[in-house]
Design an enzyme around this catalytic site. Structure first.
Site: not given
Length: 304
Positions: A81, A236, A240, A263
Site C-alpha cells: 500500500h 484495490h 496492490d 501478490h
C-alpha cells in the site's frame, strides 16, 4: 504529445505515521524521510541498528497474503500500500524508517499516504526519471490466474477479478500516466471474508484487522459499509498491483493485464522481468501528462 523528460522527486519534509500491522497486529511507528536523487525507496529498521532493505525485486520474500521484503533474515512486511502510494503520487526517492517489521495498515488503503504527500509537497531533483520500457511480451500463468506485460505507451493496466459473492466479477482498465490515482485508486481498501477469519488467524495472519482497516464481507454482503466505490474490490487489486510492480525499481512503460492474480503473481512477473534483460530497456521518459508541482500522477478510469 511531444517528449518531455521528467525529473525524480522526493518529499519536501519528513512525515510520521503510527498504527498496527495488518497481519502481525504489532504496533509500529514509521517515518518517511527525504532521500537523495537516484537512491530509490529504501526501508530502514530503526529497531535493528538501522538495517536497510531496498524495495527491489531481489529482496522479495513471502507473498501469500501480502508483499514482504527480506535481506539477511531481516523482514519488512506488507509493503504494497505504501509502495503504491509512492508510485501513484510520483515519489521516486525516500527512506522509510520503521521500528517494527510491518508497515501500518492505517485505513486499509493508500489514501492516508497520498494525503500526507500532498500536505508536505514534493521536491524536484536534478536527475531524470528512468522508466522500464517494455520491449516484448512477458507472461506468467498459474491455472486460471494470469498476468502479463506488453509493449505500449504510458502505463496501462487492465485487471479482472472473479470472487465468490457478494463480489463476483469486476474489471477495471486505466492508465497510470494520466488521470487521477488519488481519486480513483488510492481510497480503495483491502478486503476479506468473515468466514475465513478463524483460518487466517490460526495461520498467524490478520491479527491487526478491524472494521476501520478493511472491508469485511459475509455471504450476505458488506458488513461495515458503505463502499467507497461500487467496484472497490478490483480497484484495490489495482492498488496492490501498482505497489508490487514498484519492486521493478522503476515505473513501467507498457501495458499490464492481470486476471485473478495476486501478490505472488505480481511479484513473479517482476522477477521474470528482472531475469530477462532483453524484455526491457531504460528510458528517460514517455508521453506522460505534465505534472504540476506537488501534483499526483494519476490513473484515469477507462472502463469498469
Amino acid at each position: 504529445m511531444a517528449f518531455e523528460a521528467h525529473f525524480e522527486r522526493t518529499i519536501r519534509s519528513e512525515i510520521g505515521f503510527s498504527g498496527v500491522g495488518l497481519h502481525s497486529g504489532a504496533p509500529v511507528s514509521m517515518r518517511l524521510v527525504p532521500a537523495p536523487a537516484g537512491s530509490g525507496i529504501v526501508f530502514r529498521r530503526t529497531d535493528l541498528d538501522n538495517f536497510e532493505i531496498a524495495a527491489i525485486g531481489r529482496n522479495v520474500a513471502k507473498v501469500s497474503y501480502a508483499t514482504s521484503l527480506m535481506r539477511q533474515s531481516v523482514l519488512i512486511s506488507t509493503t504494497e500500500h505504501l509502495l503504491s502510494a509512492l508510485i501513484g503520487f510520483g515519489v521516486d526517492n525516500v527512506i522509510v524508517e520503521m521500528d517494527n517489521l510491518e508497515v501500518p495498515i492505517l485505513d486499509g488503503s493508500s489514501l492516508p499516504y497520498v494525503q500526507a504527500f500532498h500536505s508536505v509537497g514534493l521536491k524536484q531533483q536534478r536527475r531524470k526519471r528512468e522508466y522500464l520500457r517494455i520491449l516484448k511480451d512477458v507472461e506468467v500463468r498459474d491455472g486460471s490466474k494470469f498476468i502479463g506485460v506488453y509493449p505500449g505507451s504510458g502505463y496501462g493496466i487492465e485487471y479482472t477479478i472473479d470472487f465468490p459473492e457478494p463480489i463476483g466479477y469486476e474489471r477495471f482498465t486505466g492508465d497510470l500516466a494520466t488521470g487521477d490515482y488519488v481519486k480513483l485508486i488510492a481510497p480503495a481498501r483491502t478486503f476479506g471474508f468473515k468466514e475465513d477469519e478463524a483460518m487466517l488467524r490460526d495461520m498467524g495472519l490478520i491479527r491487526g484487522v478491524s472494521d476501520d482497516s478493511a472491508i469485511i464481507l459475509s455471504r450476505q454482503g458488506v458488513e461495515n459499509g458503505p463502499l467507497r466505490f461500487d467496484d472497490e474490490f478490483v480497484r484495490h487489486k489495482v492498488l496492490d498491483l501498482i505497489g508490487d510492480l514498484a519492486l521493478a525499481g522503476r515505473r513501467i512503460q507498457g501495458r499490464v493485464v492481470a486476471e485473478r492474480a495476486g501478490h505472488a503473481m505480481h511479484t513473479a512477473l517482476v522477477q521474470r522481468l528482472m531475469r530477462d534483460r532483453s524484455a526491457w530497456e531504460l528510458a528517460h521518459g514517455y508521453d506522460e501528462v505534465a505534472e504540476v508541482e506537488a501534483a499526483p500522477m494519476g490513473l484515469q478510469q477507462v472502463s469498469a
